[in-house]
Design a protein around this motif. Sequence first.
Motif, PDB file in Angstrom:
ATOM      1  N   SER A  30      71.869  95.487  59.436  1.00 31.42           N
ATOM      2  CA  SER A  30      71.271  94.560  58.485  1.00 31.42           C
ATOM      3  C   SER A  30      70.684  95.381  57.345  1.00 31.42           C
ATOM      4  O   SER A  30      70.531  96.585  57.444  1.00 31.42           O
ATOM      5  CB  SER A  30      70.191  93.710  59.156  1.00 31.42           C
ATOM      6  N   SER A  31      70.319  94.702  56.285  1.00 31.49           N
ATOM      7  CA  SER A  31      69.757  95.431  55.150  1.00 31.49           C
ATOM      8  C   SER A  31      68.384  95.984  55.517  1.00 31.49           C
ATOM      9  O   SER A  31      67.659  95.409  56.324  1.00 31.49           O
ATOM     10  CB  SER A  31      69.668  94.505  53.938  1.00 31.49           C
ATOM     11  N   ASP A  32      68.024  97.097  54.927  1.00 28.81           N
ATOM     12  CA  ASP A  32      66.764  97.770  55.240  1.00 28.81           C
ATOM     13  C   ASP A  32      65.632  97.096  54.480  1.00 28.81           C
ATOM     14  O   ASP A  32      65.524  97.207  53.267  1.00 28.81           O
ATOM     15  CB  ASP A  32      66.866  99.246  54.862  1.00 28.81           C
ATOM     16  N   MET A  33      64.788  96.374  55.203  1.00 32.32           N
ATOM     17  CA  MET A  33      63.676  95.646  54.601  1.00 32.32           C
ATOM     18  C   MET A  33      62.387  96.471  54.574  1.00 32.32           C
ATOM     19  O   MET A  33      61.373  95.987  54.100  1.00 32.32           O
ATOM     20  CB  MET A  33      63.433  94.347  55.371  1.00 32.32           C
ATOM     21  N   ASP A  57      60.424  94.849  61.347  1.00 32.59           N
ATOM     22  CA  ASP A  57      61.269  95.179  62.499  1.00 32.59           C
ATOM     23  C   ASP A  57      62.640  94.564  62.277  1.00 32.59           C
ATOM     24  O   ASP A  57      62.866  93.402  62.595  1.00 32.59           O
ATOM     25  CB  ASP A  57      60.671  94.623  63.800  1.00 32.59           C
ATOM     26  N   GLY A  58      63.566  95.327  61.706  1.00 31.84           N
ATOM     27  CA  GLY A  58      64.893  94.791  61.393  1.00 31.84           C
ATOM     28  C   GLY A  58      64.785  93.742  60.308  1.00 31.84           C
ATOM     29  O   GLY A  58      64.379  94.021  59.185  1.00 31.84           O
ATOM     30  N   ASN A  59      65.126  92.498  60.639  1.00 34.45           N
ATOM     31  CA  ASN A  59      65.007  91.393  59.689  1.00 34.45           C
ATOM     32  C   ASN A  59      63.701  90.635  59.845  1.00 34.45           C
ATOM     33  O   ASN A  59      63.443  89.697  59.107  1.00 34.45           O
ATOM     34  CB  ASN A  59      66.173  90.412  59.864  1.00 34.45           C
ATOM     35  N   ARG A  60      62.882  91.010  60.803  1.00 36.57           N
ATOM     36  CA  ARG A  60      61.611  90.320  61.044  1.00 36.57           C
ATOM     37  C   ARG A  60      60.526  90.978  60.198  1.00 36.57           C
ATOM     38  O   ARG A  60      60.217  92.150  60.371  1.00 36.57           O
ATOM     39  CB  ARG A  60      61.246  90.388  62.520  1.00 36.57           C
ATOM     40  N   ILE A  61      59.959  90.209  59.287  1.00 33.02           N
ATOM     41  CA  ILE A  61      58.915  90.706  58.377  1.00 33.02           C
ATOM     42  C   ILE A  61      57.627  90.010  58.736  1.00 33.02           C
ATOM     43  O   ILE A  61      57.507  88.791  58.601  1.00 33.02           O
ATOM     44  CB  ILE A  61      59.297  90.462  56.909  1.00 33.02           C
ATOM     45  N   LEU A  62      56.621  90.785  59.183  1.00 37.36           N
ATOM     46  CA  LEU A  62      55.337  90.242  59.600  1.00 37.36           C
ATOM     47  C   LEU A  62      54.332  90.360  58.458  1.00 37.36           C
ATOM     48  O   LEU A  62      54.203  91.426  57.841  1.00 37.36           O
ATOM     49  CB  LEU A  62      54.811  90.995  60.829  1.00 37.36           C
TER      50      LEU A  62
END
Length: 165
Positions: A105-108, A156-161
Amino acid sequence: MFDFIVSNLAIIICVVAGLGLLVVEMFVPGFGVPGVSGIILLAVSAVLLGLKSGVLAAVGLIVIIMALVAVMLSIALKSAANGRLSRSTLILHESESSEEGFLSSSDMSVFLGREGETRTALRPSGIAEFDGVRLNVVSDGVFIAQGVRVKIVRVDGNRILVHTI
């Protein structure tokens, strides 16, 4: 013995060819012609035996066929795990790692620490905007209303807290 083989030659050929085709199917991707043909031949052999010797003999043959297929499958899986088959071209040995430039996945993580504003209510997920970029974000399980200033605290990957500021 010879008379037994001759009188049951069609059944024997169907069983052997059916099992052979199922072995071929184990090494061919998908559920294709060899597998369907093997199942049909095994069913034909059971029907032929049922017509010739009765239902009990056909059921016995089906049980024997299922046991043989289970043994063949376990041998094939064991060989694929650490036997001769594991060294063949059928088994994929390469992997795509992030060190080699492959990303799932894209680097967030570039957004880590950025501040923005929620565009929808976070219950606990929703949309927030950071420097003109709209992202799907989540809170720590708390409700955050629309229009509240938030900061990205973990990616965390695609999860943005996010947390409120």
